[in-house]
Design a protein around this motif. Structure first.
Motif, mmCIF file in Angstrom:
data_model
loop_
_atom_site.group_PDB
_atom_site.id
_atom_site.type_symbol
_atom_site.label_atom_id
_atom_site.label_comp_id
_atom_site.label_asym_id
_atom_site.label_seq_id
_atom_site.Cartn_x
_atom_site.Cartn_y
_atom_site.Cartn_z
ATOM 1 N N SER A 16 -14.060 -61.089 -27.440
ATOM 2 C CA SER A 16 -15.396 -61.440 -26.942
ATOM 3 C C SER A 16 -15.825 -60.590 -25.750
ATOM 4 O O SER A 16 -16.957 -60.699 -25.296
ATOM 5 C CB SER A 16 -15.422 -62.925 -26.546
ATOM 6 O OG SER A 16 -14.458 -63.179 -25.551
ATOM 7 N N ILE A 36 -11.741 -54.957 -23.234
ATOM 8 C CA ILE A 36 -10.980 -54.045 -24.095
ATOM 9 C C ILE A 36 -10.956 -54.552 -25.549
ATOM 10 O O ILE A 36 -11.094 -53.761 -26.494
ATOM 11 C CB ILE A 36 -9.545 -53.874 -23.531
ATOM 12 C CG1 ILE A 36 -9.607 -53.140 -22.177
ATOM 13 C CG2 ILE A 36 -8.656 -53.123 -24.511
ATOM 14 C CD1 ILE A 36 -8.282 -53.091 -21.420
ATOM 15 N N ARG A 83 -12.427 -67.566 -27.349
ATOM 16 C CA ARG A 83 -12.972 -68.921 -27.155
ATOM 17 C C ARG A 83 -14.496 -68.956 -27.119
ATOM 18 O O ARG A 83 -15.103 -69.952 -27.473
ATOM 19 C CB ARG A 83 -12.418 -69.520 -25.852
ATOM 20 C CG ARG A 83 -10.930 -69.775 -25.883
ATOM 21 C CD ARG A 83 -10.381 -70.008 -24.512
ATOM 22 N NE ARG A 83 -10.668 -68.862 -23.639
ATOM 23 C CZ ARG A 83 -10.362 -68.793 -22.361
ATOM 24 N NH1 ARG A 83 -9.777 -69.812 -21.775
ATOM 25 N NH2 ARG A 83 -10.659 -67.716 -21.660
ATOM 26 N N ARG A 84 -15.158 -67.872 -26.673
ATOM 27 C CA ARG A 84 -16.614 -67.940 -26.479
ATOM 28 C C ARG A 84 -17.356 -67.513 -27.750
ATOM 29 O O ARG A 84 -17.462 -66.313 -28.058
ATOM 30 C CB ARG A 84 -17.023 -67.059 -25.295
ATOM 31 C CG ARG A 84 -16.617 -67.647 -23.940
ATOM 32 C CD ARG A 84 -16.835 -66.669 -22.828
ATOM 33 N NE ARG A 84 -15.964 -65.512 -22.925
ATOM 34 C CZ ARG A 84 -16.045 -64.442 -22.147
ATOM 35 N NH1 ARG A 84 -16.952 -64.391 -21.195
ATOM 36 N NH2 ARG A 84 -15.207 -63.435 -22.305
ATOM 37 N N ASP A 118 -8.510 -70.895 -29.057
ATOM 38 C CA ASP A 118 -7.684 -70.498 -27.914
ATOM 39 C C ASP A 118 -6.370 -69.947 -28.472
ATOM 40 O O ASP A 118 -5.747 -70.589 -29.332
ATOM 41 C CB ASP A 118 -7.429 -71.773 -27.078
ATOM 42 C CG ASP A 118 -6.771 -71.471 -25.752
ATOM 43 O OD1 ASP A 118 -5.802 -70.684 -25.733
ATOM 44 O OD2 ASP A 118 -7.216 -72.025 -24.740
ATOM 45 N N VAL A 119 -5.937 -68.787 -27.974
ATOM 46 C CA VAL A 119 -4.709 -68.185 -28.537
ATOM 47 C C VAL A 119 -3.470 -69.035 -28.280
ATOM 48 O O VAL A 119 -2.464 -68.874 -28.966
ATOM 49 C CB VAL A 119 -4.432 -66.755 -28.004
ATOM 50 C CG1 VAL A 119 -5.299 -65.715 -28.684
ATOM 51 C CG2 VAL A 119 -4.484 -66.671 -26.502
ATOM 52 N N ASN A 155 -4.442 -58.890 -27.742
ATOM 53 C CA ASN A 155 -5.119 -58.337 -26.566
ATOM 54 C C ASN A 155 -5.495 -59.387 -25.529
ATOM 55 O O ASN A 155 -5.573 -59.069 -24.342
ATOM 56 C CB ASN A 155 -6.386 -57.587 -27.040
ATOM 57 C CG ASN A 155 -7.361 -57.358 -25.921
ATOM 58 O OD1 ASN A 155 -7.182 -56.468 -25.093
ATOM 59 N ND2 ASN A 155 -8.393 -58.192 -25.842
ATOM 60 N N TYR A 191 1.346 -62.005 -13.346
ATOM 61 C CA TYR A 191 0.720 -61.084 -14.308
ATOM 62 C C TYR A 191 1.676 -59.924 -14.613
ATOM 63 O O TYR A 191 1.922 -59.602 -15.788
ATOM 64 C CB TYR A 191 -0.606 -60.572 -13.738
ATOM 65 C CG TYR A 191 -1.340 -59.619 -14.648
ATOM 66 C CD1 TYR A 191 -2.101 -60.085 -15.720
ATOM 67 C CD2 TYR A 191 -1.278 -58.240 -14.438
ATOM 68 C CE1 TYR A 191 -2.771 -59.204 -16.560
ATOM 69 C CE2 TYR A 191 -1.947 -57.355 -15.277
ATOM 70 C CZ TYR A 191 -2.692 -57.850 -16.330
ATOM 71 O OH TYR A 191 -3.356 -56.963 -17.170
ATOM 72 N N THR A 242 -9.281 -50.872 -15.745
ATOM 73 C CA THR A 242 -10.304 -50.663 -16.786
ATOM 74 C C THR A 242 -11.484 -51.577 -16.466
ATOM 75 O O THR A 242 -11.289 -52.727 -16.063
ATOM 76 C CB THR A 242 -9.721 -51.035 -18.177
ATOM 77 O OG1 THR A 242 -8.526 -50.293 -18.393
ATOM 78 C CG2 THR A 242 -10.704 -50.748 -19.293
ATOM 79 N N SER A 300 -13.896 -54.240 -16.908
ATOM 80 C CA SER A 300 -13.931 -55.413 -17.797
ATOM 81 C C SER A 300 -14.201 -56.639 -16.929
ATOM 82 O O SER A 300 -14.479 -56.511 -15.731
ATOM 83 C CB SER A 300 -12.587 -55.573 -18.528
ATOM 84 O OG SER A 300 -11.631 -56.134 -17.650
#
Ligand SMILES: NC(=O)c1ccc[n+]([C@@H]2O[C@H](COP(=O)([O-])OP(=O)(O)OC[C@H]3O[C@@H](n4cnc5c(N)ncnc54)[C@H](OP(=O)(O)O)[C@@H]3O)[C@@H](O)[C@H]2O)c1
Length: 266
Positions: A17, A20, A40-41, A65-66, A92, A157, A190, A192
């Motif tokens: 959505s 990347i 989700r969106r 949702d993943v 991703n 992260y 990147t 985003s």
């Protein structure tokens, strides 16, 4: 690793959505890949779907949702039923947070790992039976340069992306025996919405204003690597230099990171 003809392949792209994931989906669509756009969106996915169709490829939207096993199952069932199979799985979807480790809750840490690592690992395990029957199948894992070198104040992260790196390398060796390729994409900074969607922001990182490459640049490099059967790419020259410096002298990069940590704390 197989060179592949992209036209006519079938792909699932998670986190399609925005950022990347959206750019990769559109680049795949441009190459004639039929994409299932998963995130989700719904409204954002619908826009990407229309853009993919304007590029001449049919695309489908799967809202979910993943981290939700039922949503992943629905996505794979859709691929099997509507596309008669699956050739590419692009893991991703990702999230981040900023703040010092000592003050981070285990909920935030676990949330980052759930989305960035466990969801990708589970989705891959669930998709392998379909990929086994696919044409020149490939799993594409979007990691990060922070999966090769840690930086301060984004420790969960970094750790989740190190997990992606190690897991991708293990998987590549295992799945090579079955003809399924594994590509690891390690972007640097990147443009985003990643920094706008932080799970938690307890510190302003001094490099947060740094201009990155575009998501389209990362997507173009990714799709080229899918096509030529690449193993690992770092689609960012600054990121590449940081990793090169780290290989030459981890202690030197440690001292730069310590300076950045002091700057962020001021
Ligand atoms: N931007 C960078 O500088 C950078 C650098 C290195 C690596 N990366 C990696 O690149 C990948 C894409 O990030 P981005 O920079 O494009 O960020 P982004 O613009 O924030 O996009 C993240 C995507 O992930 C989706 N997502 C997040 N949580 C999800 C969930 N629980 N279920 C389903 N989808 C979810 C979002 O969609 P919804 O909100 O619609 O669900 C969105 O499409 C991530 O893995 C990130 O770690 C980014």
């Amino acid at each position: 690793m197989a060179r592949r003809e992209l036209k006519g392949l079938r792909a699932i792209v998670t986190g399609a959505s925005g950022g990347i994931g959206r750019a990769v989906a559109l680049e795949l669509a441009r190459a004639g890949v039929r994409c299932i756009l998963f995130a989700r969106r719904a409204e954002r996915l619908d826009e990407v779907c229309q853009q993919a169709e304007q590029l001449g490829s049919k695309a489908s939207v799967l809202v979910g949702d993943v981290t939700d096993a039922e949503a992943r199952k629905a996505c794979l069932e859709f691929a099997e039923r509507e596309l008669s199979g699956l050739d590419l799985l692009v893991n991703n979807a990702g999230i981040s947070a900023s703040g010092e480790f000592a003050g981070e809750s285990s909920e935030v840490q676990r949330k980052i790992f759930e989305v960035n690592f466990f969801a990708a690992a589970e989705f891959t395990r669930e998709a392998i039976p379909l990929l086994r029957q696919g044409r020149t199948p490939m799993i594409v894992n979007v990691g990060s340069i922070l999966g090769h070198r840690g930086i301060p104040y984004t420790s969960a992260y970094c750790a989740s992306k190190f997990a992606i790196t190690g897991w991708s390398q293990s998987l590549r060796a295992e799945l090579s025996t079955e003809g399924i390729d594994v590509l690891l994409v390690s972007p640097g900074t990147t443009e985003s919405e990643l920094a706008d969607n932080l799970v938690e922001q307890r510190i302003k990182l001094p490099w947060s204003g740094m201009r990155g490459v575009t998501a389209e640049y990362v997507a173009e490099a990714t799709v080229k690597a899918i096509s030529r059967g690449g193993h690992e790419i770092v689609p960012n020259w600054r990121g590449w230099w940081m990793l090169f410096a780290h290989r030459l002298s981890p202690a030197l990069v440690d001292s730069v990171m310590a300076k950045l940590a002091r700057k962020a704390n001021r």
